[in-house]
Design a protein around this motif. Sequence first.
Motif, PDB file in Angstrom:
ATOM      1  N   GLN A   8      49.863  26.088  42.826  1.00 52.63           N
ATOM      2  CA  GLN A   8      49.360  27.471  42.730  1.00 52.63           C
ATOM      3  C   GLN A   8      48.064  27.500  41.911  1.00 52.63           C
ATOM      4  OE1 GLN A   8      50.564  30.813  43.391  1.00 52.63           O
ATOM      5  NE2 GLN A   8      50.416  31.976  41.495  1.00 52.63           N
ATOM      6  N   HIS A   9      47.029  28.108  42.472  1.00 50.00           N
ATOM      7  CA  HIS A   9      45.724  28.264  41.818  1.00 50.00           C
ATOM      8  C   HIS A   9      44.993  26.941  41.525  1.00 50.00           C
ATOM      9  CE1 HIS A   9      46.073  32.516  41.753  1.00 50.00           C
ATOM     10  NE2 HIS A   9      46.882  32.639  40.740  1.00 50.00           N
ATOM     11  N   ARG A  43      42.778  24.532  36.015  1.00 49.73           N
ATOM     12  CA  ARG A  43      43.289  25.212  34.813  1.00 49.73           C
ATOM     13  C   ARG A  43      44.283  24.353  34.033  1.00 49.73           C
ATOM     14  NH1 ARG A  43      47.614  29.844  36.771  1.00 49.73           N
ATOM     15  NH2 ARG A  43      48.889  28.537  38.127  1.00 49.73           N
ATOM     16  N   HIS A  85      40.338  34.036  36.711  1.00 47.39           N
ATOM     17  CA  HIS A  85      41.557  34.868  36.740  1.00 47.39           C
ATOM     18  C   HIS A  85      41.661  35.643  35.414  1.00 47.39           C
ATOM     19  CE1 HIS A  85      45.818  35.818  37.014  1.00 47.39           C
ATOM     20  NE2 HIS A  85      45.936  35.195  38.163  1.00 47.39           N
ATOM     21  N   ASP A  95      49.290  43.237  43.211  1.00 49.10           N
ATOM     22  CA  ASP A  95      48.717  41.908  43.473  1.00 49.10           C
ATOM     23  C   ASP A  95      47.869  42.057  44.736  1.00 49.10           C
ATOM     24  OD1 ASP A  95      48.057  39.283  43.786  1.00 49.10           O
ATOM     25  OD2 ASP A  95      50.109  38.502  43.654  1.00 49.10           O
ATOM     26  N   GLU A 130      39.895  39.989  38.601  1.00 48.77           N
ATOM     27  CA  GLU A 130      39.473  38.607  38.824  1.00 48.77           C
ATOM     28  C   GLU A 130      38.256  38.530  39.749  1.00 48.77           C
ATOM     29  OE1 GLU A 130      43.013  36.539  40.177  1.00 48.77           O
ATOM     30  OE2 GLU A 130      44.290  37.919  39.058  1.00 48.77           O
TER      31      GLU A 130
HETATM   32  O1  TA6 Z   1      45.854  36.287  40.995  1.00 48.64           O
HETATM   33  C1  TA6 Z   1      47.068  36.932  41.148  1.00 48.64           C
HETATM   34  C2  TA6 Z   1      48.181  35.922  41.066  1.00 48.64           C
HETATM   35  O2  TA6 Z   1      47.960  34.897  41.989  1.00 48.64           O
HETATM   36  C3  TA6 Z   1      49.536  36.581  41.283  1.00 48.64           C
HETATM   37  O3  TA6 Z   1      50.011  36.372  42.581  1.00 48.64           O
HETATM   38  C4  TA6 Z   1      50.420  35.997  40.182  1.00 48.64           C
HETATM   39  O4  TA6 Z   1      51.162  34.944  40.584  1.00 48.64           O
HETATM   40  C5  TA6 Z   1      49.393  35.651  39.120  1.00 48.64           C
HETATM   41  O5  TA6 Z   1      48.201  35.337  39.784  1.00 48.64           O
HETATM   42  C6  TA6 Z   1      49.771  34.663  38.036  1.00 48.64           C
HETATM   43  O6  TA6 Z   1      49.840  33.377  38.514  1.00 48.64           O
HETATM   44  P1  TA6 Z   1      50.350  32.208  37.593  1.00 48.64           P
HETATM   45  O7  TA6 Z   1      50.391  31.001  38.468  1.00 48.64           O
HETATM   46  O8  TA6 Z   1      49.365  32.104  36.473  1.00 48.64           O
HETATM   47  O9  TA6 Z   1      51.710  32.639  37.089  1.00 48.64           O
END
Ligand code: TA6
Length: 275
Positions: A71-72, A76, A147, A194, A247
């Motif tokens: 995720q992301h 980070r 973010h 979101d 963001e």
């Molecule tokens: O940018 C929004 C988001 O992707 C949400 O869907 C939520 O999951 C948030 O970021 C936080 O993500 P994280 O992986 O930091 O818990």
Amino acid sequence: LRMGEPLKSIELKHPSGSSATVYPFGATVTSYKAPHEVLFVRPDAKFDGSKPISGGIPHCFPQFGPGKIQQHGFARNLVWNVKDVSADEPDMPSVTLELTETEETMAMWPNKFKCTYVVGLDEEKLNCELRVTNTDSKPWDFQAALHTYFAVSNIDKCEVRGAFKGSEHLNRMDKPPSKTKESREAIRFDKEVDSCYEGVSGQVVLFDEVKPEQSVTIRNLAGWEDTVLWNPYGNEGMGYKNFACVESVKAAKPAVLAAGETWISRVSIIPGAAK
Ligand code: TA6
């Protein structure tokens, strides 16, 4: 970085009295005092490298949200190299951080890259410039975001103003996510939000109705094309009442880089609500 050890940080100070804190871990800005605190760090944030720092300005790169890799993305979660620190430069104290591929990143995402992130403080704002260069011999694409968690007095008493009305709105609260046209001028957080607003960039204002001086202007100057709004409404452990994520994002249309090309993004965070 050894697991469990406290992370190191760099402090920038402007002669006008503002300051910022930047962690090489994730290249995360965790504080911007102007002189009041503009950013928010979640009470559940970890500062030991065991997970990304949940607060301030975390990076999302090379992927935004869920997908093929974590995720992301991984930016980070990794320690960036400190290339330059001019913390006492009177006009614009700054720090330059760099992240390039390693065996670990190549195993997750098989592309050679260089991310250069310059965080600078001037008299009235915090300037963040992220450059992404394709150092590989083939093209690749990526998504990215800052973010950012902003401190608000009360999530129920703030709104986000920008070019939202009429934009394509990807709502991730719907399962599966839905896409509609936004009909509102300003967005409020009256439930879990979101939302990715595609093509909404430029100037975005987070207005704080309790303390107007706590309001903040996000001025996207280059690269960023979408705005994501997020608040996990009702989650006490995350301290949801006191932050809104606004963001700066490049996700709806991933950036494509040919070998040797560079993508440049710039955003300024300016305390107070610009007109
Ligand atoms: O940018 C929004 C988001 O992707 C949400 O869907 C939520 O999951 C948030 O970021 C936080 O993500 P994280 O992986 O930091 O818990």
